[in-house]
Structure formats: structure tokens, C-alpha cells
Design an enzyme around this catalytic site. Structure first.
Site, PDB file in Angstrom:
ATOM      1  N   ASP A 285      -8.626   1.645  -6.465  1.00  0.00           N
ATOM      2  CA  ASP A 285      -7.573   0.649  -6.635  1.00  0.00           C
ATOM      3  C   ASP A 285      -6.670   0.566  -5.414  1.00  0.00           C
ATOM      4  O   ASP A 285      -6.038   1.552  -5.015  1.00  0.00           O
ATOM      5  CB  ASP A 285      -6.728   0.970  -7.863  1.00  0.00           C
ATOM      6  CG  ASP A 285      -7.524   0.920  -9.153  1.00  0.00           C
ATOM      7  OD1 ASP A 285      -8.652   0.401  -9.117  1.00  0.00           O
ATOM      8  OD2 ASP A 285      -7.019   1.419 -10.181  1.00  0.00           O
TER       9      ASP A 285
ATOM     10  N   ASP B  52     -10.764   6.406  -2.859  1.00  0.00           N
ATOM     11  CA  ASP B  52     -10.071   5.882  -4.035  1.00  0.00           C
ATOM     12  C   ASP B  52     -10.429   4.410  -4.162  1.00  0.00           C
ATOM     13  O   ASP B  52     -10.789   3.755  -3.175  1.00  0.00           O
ATOM     14  CB  ASP B  52      -8.567   6.076  -3.864  1.00  0.00           C
ATOM     15  CG  ASP B  52      -7.762   5.331  -4.905  1.00  0.00           C
ATOM     16  OD1 ASP B  52      -7.971   5.571  -6.095  1.00  0.00           O
ATOM     17  OD2 ASP B  52      -6.931   4.478  -4.507  1.00  0.00           O
TER      18      ASP B  52
END
Length: 315
Positions: A70, A68
Site C-alpha cells: 500500500d 510493502d
């Protein structure tokens, strides 16, 4: 009373006392020796026990890693940093930036996918790029990376990604951010590539519509599953890394899930399932107050605060 004579303290001869001391010392020495032998056996067994296998496994081309973006790879949210760069280049007005930032902040804090709200978020984001050329946004994205993103990469997560690369494995970003932005970041970090939200374009110009839906939650898991099938990967041998409970579907797909800078819900979920945890935040302030780190750091700092700061500087 003679029968109770053993109860009466008797004076032992010096020889008897010496014998008693010697026997006690011998018994203590024997017990100590037995303990030493037990400790030595334990050390030998520990030294000869099979070591925990190295991870990632070098040369295992059936494995890959999915990160991922962020608050896992980057501090804050990529879309806000990108938005700051576009605002600086007068792509839209401050009011639009504040509205978009608030929408994203609400979404990250609430952690739910309300259909009406998600539709509003999509329309706001897509209206920014509608009518612009893909090549233009890619070129600007390179500049924005240098301005706002390069110094926000978590060194710890970067090292994890590099370990997979050094083992000969592919490493992919998986994010709800635009695929163009994610691709720029992946290339700058030397990663294999990126899975991101795909905006429709015709003849190289954005139409203002998405292909499908934002790559979020279950959609990330579907993207990883599809890529694994195309790349002939064994998901049981793959790893995935995320900070958000929204990515539990993706993390649950792989044999090696990692919670990185986890929000409260993901931390609880990971502990219940004995997933590995890594936290690179200083003081874990966001976790202590019970809100996702992305909401506390990324959304507010990258969105609304950006608008306020820019407004103050202009004044």
C-alpha cells in the site's frame, strides 16, 4: 629624512616597470599552472576511484527484495480497492463499507495498534468473506485487479522491483492485505510471490477467523525473517521498501532499507539513519500536511469516497 625615502613614490624607468610586469605575470602564471595541475590530479583520482558498487548485485542469489504494497507499490490501499470490487458485486451493504473504511482510515492515521480497535477491524473484514469459497474470491480478485488496481501501480517502484528481478533475485510483496489479494498482484507484476494476512479456511471455505494476526508492523518483520531462513537468504544483502513508519521493524532487518513515498515519521527516521529515500508522489501533498500518504490518498479515496461516489451514481 633620507631614511624615509622609500616611502616617497619614485618614478621607475620603463625597463624597471617592464621587469615588474613580467615578474608579476610569471608569478600569476605559476599559480594558475599549479591550480590546473591540482584540478587535473583531482579529475584523475575521481576517474580512477572505485565506482559505487552496482545495486542490486547481479547473480547474488543470497539476496532478495521485500516490498510493502500500500502506497509503496500501489497508490492507495489494496484492501479498499478490493472492498470496492466486492461492494460492486453486492457482497455487503454500503453501511458496512463505510464502517470498514472508517476503521481502516483511523488505523492508518493514528498509526498505532490498539488491541480493541484492531479486533474490531479484523471482525469487520472477516465477516465479509466468511462462508465464501477461496476459489471464488481468487477469481473475483483477478477481475478487481483489472478494474481498480492495474492503473495504480507506481512506475518508479515497479522499476525498482524489476531491477532486482533482472539481477536474478527474488522479489516478494509483504502486506497486511489478504494473502490471496497480494498473491494476485504479485503474479500480475511478475514478482516471485507474496506474504500477506492469512484467513483460515476449511475445505476451501473461509471460516471468518485469522491464522494468527494481521501481517502488520512487527509481524511483517517476523514473516521476512522466517522466509529468509527458509530461502537461505542473507538479510544483510537484502533490500526492503516501504512508505510507513509501521514497517521500520522490517526495514531494519535488511542491509538495504528504502523509504518509498514515506510518511513523516519514516522520512525522519530514514534521514537520521541515512537510508535511501524515493518519492514518486506529485507535489508530496500528503507529506506536507503531516499525515501518512496512505491515509490521505489510499484510505479516504479507496474507502469512504468509494461509498459516496457509488451512492451518488445510484441516485
Amino acid at each position: 629624512m633620507a631614511a624615509l625615502g622609500w616611502l616617497t613614490p619614485r618614478r621607475r624607468s620603463s625597463t624597471a616597470r617592464s621587469v615588474l610586469a613580467g615578474e608579476a605575470a610569471a608569478e600569476a602564471a605559476r599559480k594558475t599552472s599549479q591550480q590546473f595541475e591540482a584540478d587535473a590530479r583531482a579529475r584523475t583520482e575521481a576517474d580512477t576511484a572505485p565506482a559505487e558498487p552496482d545495486f542490486p548485485v547481479a547473480g547474488d542469489v543470497s539476496a532478495a527484495a521485500f516490498f510493502d504494497l500500500d502506497n509503496t507499490v500501489m497508490q492507495g490501499a489494496a484492501i479498499f480497492h478490493f472492498g470496492r470490487g466486492l461492494y460492486k458485486r453486492k457482497f455487503f451493504q454500503r453501511r458496512e463499507l463505510a464502517r470498514f473504511a472508517w476503521q481502516q482510515t483511523w488505523f492508518r492515521i493514528a498509526g498505532v495498534e490498539d488491541p480493541e480497535h484492531m479486533q474490531d477491524v479484523r471482525e469487520s473484514a472477516l465477516s465479509i468473506v466468511k462462508g465464501h469459497r477461496v476459489s471464488e474470491l481468487m477469481s473475483i480478485g483477478e477481475e478487481i485487479y483489472d478494474e481498480y488496481m492495474a492503473d495504480r501501480i507506481w512506475p518508479g517502484t515497479r522499476a525498482l522491483a524489476q531491477a532486482h528481478l533482472d539481477a536474478g533475485q527474488k522479489v516478494w510483496l509483504v502486506t497486511a492485505a489478504p494473502v490471496e489479494t497480494a498473491t494476485i498482484i504479485a503474479r500480475r507484476l511478475g514478482l516471485t510471490g507474496a506474504l500477506g494476512t492469512v484467513a483460515e479456511s476449511v475445505d476451501g471455505v473461509y471460516t471468518g477467523r485469522l491464522v494468527g494476526e494481521p501481517l502488520h508492523g512487527p509481524a511483517k518483520a517476523e514473516a521476512v525473517r522466517a522466509l529468509a531462513s527458509a530461502e537461505n537468504l542473507d538479510l544483510a544483502r537484502c533490500a526492503a521498501y516501504s512508505d510507513s513508519h509501521n514497517d521500520i521493524p522490517m526495514l531494519s532487518l535488511v542491509g538495504h532499507p528504502y523509504a518509498i513515498n514515506p510518511d513523516t515519521k519514516l522520512r525522519k527516521h530514514a534521514r537520521e539513519r541515512d537510508w535511501r529515500l524515493r518519492d514518486y508522489r506529485t507535489g508530496r501533498k500528503a507529506a506536507k500536511v503531516g499525515i501518512p500518504a496512505a491515509a490521505g490518498v489510499g484510505a479516504l479515496a479507496g474507502g469512504t469516497a468509494a461509498a459516496v461516489a457509488l451512492h451518488r451514481r445510484r441516485r
